[in-house]
Motif scaffolding. Structure first.
Motif, PDB file in Angstrom:
ATOM      1  N   GLN A 192       0.840  -1.194   0.000  1.00 32.45           N
ATOM      2  CA  GLN A 192       0.000   0.000   0.000  1.00 32.45           C
ATOM      3  C   GLN A 192       0.881   1.252   0.000  1.00 32.45           C
ATOM      4  O   GLN A 192       1.967   1.271   0.577  1.00 32.45           O
ATOM      5  CB  GLN A 192      -0.894  -0.002   1.239  1.00 32.45           C
ATOM      6  N   PRO A 193       0.445   2.291  -0.660  1.00 29.95           N
ATOM      7  CA  PRO A 193       1.236   3.533  -0.695  1.00 29.95           C
ATOM      8  C   PRO A 193       1.178   4.259   0.641  1.00 29.95           C
ATOM      9  O   PRO A 193       0.342   3.985   1.497  1.00 29.95           O
ATOM     10  CB  PRO A 193       0.555   4.335  -1.807  1.00 29.95           C
ATOM     11  N   ARG A 194       2.111   5.185   0.783  1.00 28.54           N
ATOM     12  CA  ARG A 194       2.108   6.085   1.941  1.00 28.54           C
ATOM     13  C   ARG A 194       1.299   7.329   1.559  1.00 28.54           C
ATOM     14  O   ARG A 194       1.631   7.998   0.578  1.00 28.54           O
ATOM     15  CB  ARG A 194       3.532   6.477   2.330  1.00 28.54           C
ATOM     16  N   CYS A 195       0.263   7.625   2.314  1.00 24.49           N
ATOM     17  CA  CYS A 195      -0.618   8.740   1.950  1.00 24.49           C
ATOM     18  C   CYS A 195      -0.677   9.772   3.080  1.00 24.49           C
ATOM     19  O   CYS A 195      -0.543   9.433   4.263  1.00 24.49           O
ATOM     20  CB  CYS A 195      -2.033   8.239   1.656  1.00 24.49           C
ATOM     21  N   SER A 206       2.374   8.346  -2.085  1.00 22.36           N
ATOM     22  CA  SER A 206       3.658   8.065  -2.743  1.00 22.36           C
ATOM     23  C   SER A 206       4.113   6.643  -2.394  1.00 22.36           C
ATOM     24  O   SER A 206       3.645   6.039  -1.426  1.00 22.36           O
ATOM     25  CB  SER A 206       4.720   9.078  -2.321  1.00 22.36           C
ATOM     26  N   CYS A 207       5.028   6.148  -3.212  1.00 23.40           N
ATOM     27  CA  CYS A 207       5.566   4.795  -3.011  1.00 23.40           C
ATOM     28  C   CYS A 207       6.998   4.864  -2.492  1.00 23.40           C
ATOM     29  O   CYS A 207       7.722   5.839  -2.707  1.00 23.40           O
ATOM     30  CB  CYS A 207       5.548   4.009  -4.328  1.00 23.40           C
ATOM     31  N   ASP A 208       7.420   3.787  -1.838  1.00 18.17           N
ATOM     32  CA  ASP A 208       8.813   3.681  -1.380  1.00 18.17           C
ATOM     33  C   ASP A 208       9.745   3.587  -2.579  1.00 18.17           C
ATOM     34  O   ASP A 208       9.332   3.276  -3.701  1.00 18.17           O
ATOM     35  CB  ASP A 208       8.995   2.442  -0.503  1.00 18.17           C
ATOM     36  N   VAL A 209      11.047   3.839  -2.309  1.00 22.56           N
ATOM     37  CA  VAL A 209      12.065   3.706  -3.359  1.00 22.56           C
ATOM     38  C   VAL A 209      12.045   2.279  -3.895  1.00 22.56           C
ATOM     39  O   VAL A 209      12.005   1.299  -3.135  1.00 22.56           O
ATOM     40  CB  VAL A 209      13.462   4.053  -2.807  1.00 22.56           C
ATOM     41  N   MET A 213       3.717   3.578  -8.592  1.00 21.79           N
ATOM     42  CA  MET A 213       2.261   3.523  -8.467  1.00 21.79           C
ATOM     43  C   MET A 213       1.652   2.895  -9.718  1.00 21.79           C
ATOM     44  O   MET A 213       2.000   3.244 -10.829  1.00 21.79           O
ATOM     45  CB  MET A 213       1.696   4.923  -8.263  1.00 21.79           C
ATOM     46  N   ARG A 214       0.748   1.937  -9.481  1.00 21.09           N
ATOM     47  CA  ARG A 214       0.054   1.272 -10.568  1.00 21.09           C
ATOM     48  C   ARG A 214      -1.450   1.517 -10.434  1.00 21.09           C
ATOM     49  O   ARG A 214      -1.925   2.066  -9.433  1.00 21.09           O
ATOM     50  CB  ARG A 214       0.337  -0.232 -10.532  1.00 21.09           C
ATOM     51  N   ALA A 215      -2.164   1.076 -11.426  1.00 23.14           N
ATOM     52  CA  ALA A 215      -3.620   1.243 -11.414  1.00 23.14           C
ATOM     53  C   ALA A 215      -4.208   0.559 -10.188  1.00 23.14           C
ATOM     54  O   ALA A 215      -3.779  -0.521  -9.787  1.00 23.14           O
ATOM     55  CB  ALA A 215      -4.225   0.647 -12.697  1.00 23.14           C
ATOM     56  N   GLY A 216      -5.167   1.192  -9.599  1.00 24.81           N
ATOM     57  CA  GLY A 216      -5.763   0.655  -8.384  1.00 24.81           C
ATOM     58  C   GLY A 216      -5.132   1.209  -7.130  1.00 24.81           C
ATOM     59  O   GLY A 216      -5.492   0.809  -6.027  1.00 24.81           O
ATOM     60  N   GLY A 217      -4.146   2.117  -7.308  1.00 27.49           N
ATOM     61  CA  GLY A 217      -3.528   2.750  -6.148  1.00 27.49           C
ATOM     62  C   GLY A 217      -2.609   1.839  -5.360  1.00 27.49           C
ATOM     63  O   GLY A 217      -2.442   2.008  -4.146  1.00 27.49           O
ATOM     64  N   VAL A 218      -1.989   0.886  -6.020  1.00 25.90           N
ATOM     65  CA  VAL A 218      -1.069  -0.043  -5.361  1.00 25.90           C
ATOM     66  C   VAL A 218       0.362   0.249  -5.819  1.00 25.90           C
ATOM     67  O   VAL A 218       0.611   0.511  -6.997  1.00 25.90           O
ATOM     68  CB  VAL A 218      -1.446  -1.500  -5.676  1.00 25.90           C
ATOM     69  N   CYS A 219       1.304   0.199  -4.873  1.00 29.58           N
ATOM     70  CA  CYS A 219       2.730   0.359  -5.209  1.00 29.58           C
ATOM     71  C   CYS A 219       3.288  -0.996  -5.626  1.00 29.58           C
ATOM     72  O   CYS A 219       3.304  -1.947  -4.825  1.00 29.58           O
ATOM     73  CB  CYS A 219       3.504   0.898  -4.018  1.00 29.58           C
ATOM     74  N   GLN A 220       3.741  -1.076  -6.868  1.00 28.66           N
ATOM     75  CA  GLN A 220       4.268  -2.323  -7.407  1.00 28.66           C
ATOM     76  C   GLN A 220       5.780  -2.206  -7.568  1.00 28.66           C
ATOM     77  O   GLN A 220       6.306  -1.167  -7.961  1.00 28.66           O
ATOM     78  CB  GLN A 220       3.628  -2.637  -8.755  1.00 28.66           C
TER      79      GLN A 220
END
Length: 432
Positions: A192-195, A206-209, A213-220
């Motif tokens: 999950q992203p940091r919001c 935002s996503c970790d290093v 971010m991908r569709a659906g709001g998931v950090c891939q």
């Protein structure tokens, strides 16, 4: 003795008699009677001589006692050198227990955590001053060797541990648990992203290093290995790349360790680290990614020609019979050379140089006279007294190539002598 002659004093010589160079008898005294003064003088001389003998005797006794007192320490210091075995090396990433190398004593070996002992656990110094068993070494324990990751998971070996990278739909320490309702892919590679709440009605995520971010709001996870490794211009690992959550890791083949830069691979020198399995009498040759055990041998006697081993890598011809032309035409010396090579080296490349330290003729000739893989080698002259063995074609490994070179010395076209170089090249399967 006549009655009218006065009686003479008799001197009795007691003690050690010193023989003369003439007849070997004791001191001789005149037969006529001595005066009182002569007797006193003789007695004083005898007293001085006896005093000197007594002093010499005392000095000899003191020296004897001193030598006897020093005898035990001399024996202690001398004996160990005749009843001890050579000192054994401490294995890399391990320890040696026991310091005594005397006959009958044992030495034990253990490895540090994360390493496994290969070879003899204990060695005993035998009466012939050799050690029993074989020299052990410590090999890193591959935590992934038991295939602990289930359901197609990828095992990443660590320090006394391992990590399973699970495929989509599985989770757990060993990828043993099926997942339901995953948002995207494996839980290790998606998160999950940091919001954070911004202005009223706005939200910033935002996503970790290493994630995007991908569709659906998931950090891939970003697969760096897939993006960069296939292209030689952008590859990030010298050998192999393993994608990790948010990052990547470089892997090296057996016989290599990862360099401090975490990208390139360094060859492990098994010979200097006693991590080889060469037996007594064999020589260890380090190669790229491994090692070889060799035993150079002089050729057997033939046509009145025989050789003697003068060093680990050289044989010299014994003197020839006066009537043996075949012996005189044979090589005066034979040397053995072992060259480790990486695969696909750029060419031409000088591998080996040959020359003579005592040039008494007027010309030298360098030729290839035999061996396996001659087609990739060539010989050329770099100056009047030096020849070069050149790699003329790239070689795909793994391979073992052999070439036999002859250096002949002439004076007015008369052969003065020749030397044979037996060269063996061990080609790695890798280019590093």
């Amino acid at each position: 003795m006549s009655p009218e002659q006065p009686s003479c004093p008799q001197l009795v010589w007691e003690g050690t008699q010193h023989s003369t160079a003439g007849d070997g008898e004791g001191p001789v005294f005149p037969q006529e009677c001595l005066s009182h003064q002569q007797v006193l003088s003789t007695v004083r001389q005898m007293q001085k001589l006896l005093s000197a003998q007594e002093a010499a005797h005392l000095q000899g006794t003191r020296s004897l006692k001193k030598d006897r007192a020093g005898l035990p320490s001399s024996v202690v210091s001398i004996c160990p050198s005749t009843d001890t075995c050579p000192q054994l090396a401490v294995p890399l990433n391990g320890r040696k227990l026991g310091r005594s190398a005397r006959v009958g004593h044992d030495v034990h070996f253990i490895c540090n955590a994360g390493f496994q002992l290969v070879g003899s656990e204990s060695r005993t110094c035998r009466r012939d001053r050799t050690w029993s068993g074989t020299q052990p070494f410590c090999r890193s324990i591959d935590e992934c060797s038991s295939n602990p990751c289930a359901n197609g998971g990828t095992c990443v070996d660590g320090n006394q541990s391992y990590t399973c990278l699970c495929p989509r739909g599985w989770s757990g320490a060993s990828c043993q648990s099926p997942e339901d309702g995953m948002l995207a892919g494996n839980s290790s590679f998606s998160r999950q992203p940091r919001c954070a709440e911004g202005r009223p009605g706005s939200r910033h995520c935002s996503c970790d290093v290493g994630f995007q971010m991908r569709a659906g709001g998931v950090c891939q996870d970003v697969d760096e290995c897939q993006l960069f490794q296939p292209n030689p211009q952008t590859r990030i690992c010298l050998h192999d790349c393993l994608n990790l959550p948010g990052s990547y890791g470089c892997l090296c083949p057996p016989g290599y360790v990862l360099h401090a830069d975490r990208n390139t691979c360094e060859d492990v020198d098994e010979c200097s680290g006693n991590q080889h399995n060469c037996t007594h009498g064999e020589l260890c040759i380090n190669t790229f990614g491994g090692h070889r055990c060799v035993r150079p041998k002089c050729p057997p006697p033939r046509h009145n020609t025989s050789y003697v081993k003068t060093s680990s890598f050289q044989c010299e011809r014994n003197p020839c019979p006066t009537d043996s032309r075949a012996c005189r035409l044979a090589a005066t010396s034979i040397s053995f050379h072992y060259l480790p090579l990486q695969a696909n080296r750029t060419v031409p490349r000088v591998l080996f140089k040959m020359s003579t330290t005592r040039f008494v003729g007027d010309s030298l000739r360098f030729t290839i006279i035999g061996g396996r893989g001659q087609g990739v080698f060539a010989v050329r002259r770099s100056d009047r007294q030096t020849g070069e063995l050149v790699l003329s074609s790239p070689v795909v490994g793994p391979a073992t190539l052999e070439v036999e070179l002859e250096m002949s010395e002439f004076s007015r076209k008369v052969l003065l002598g020749k030397h044979i170089f037996k060269v063996t090249a061990f080609v790695s399967q890798y280019e590093f």
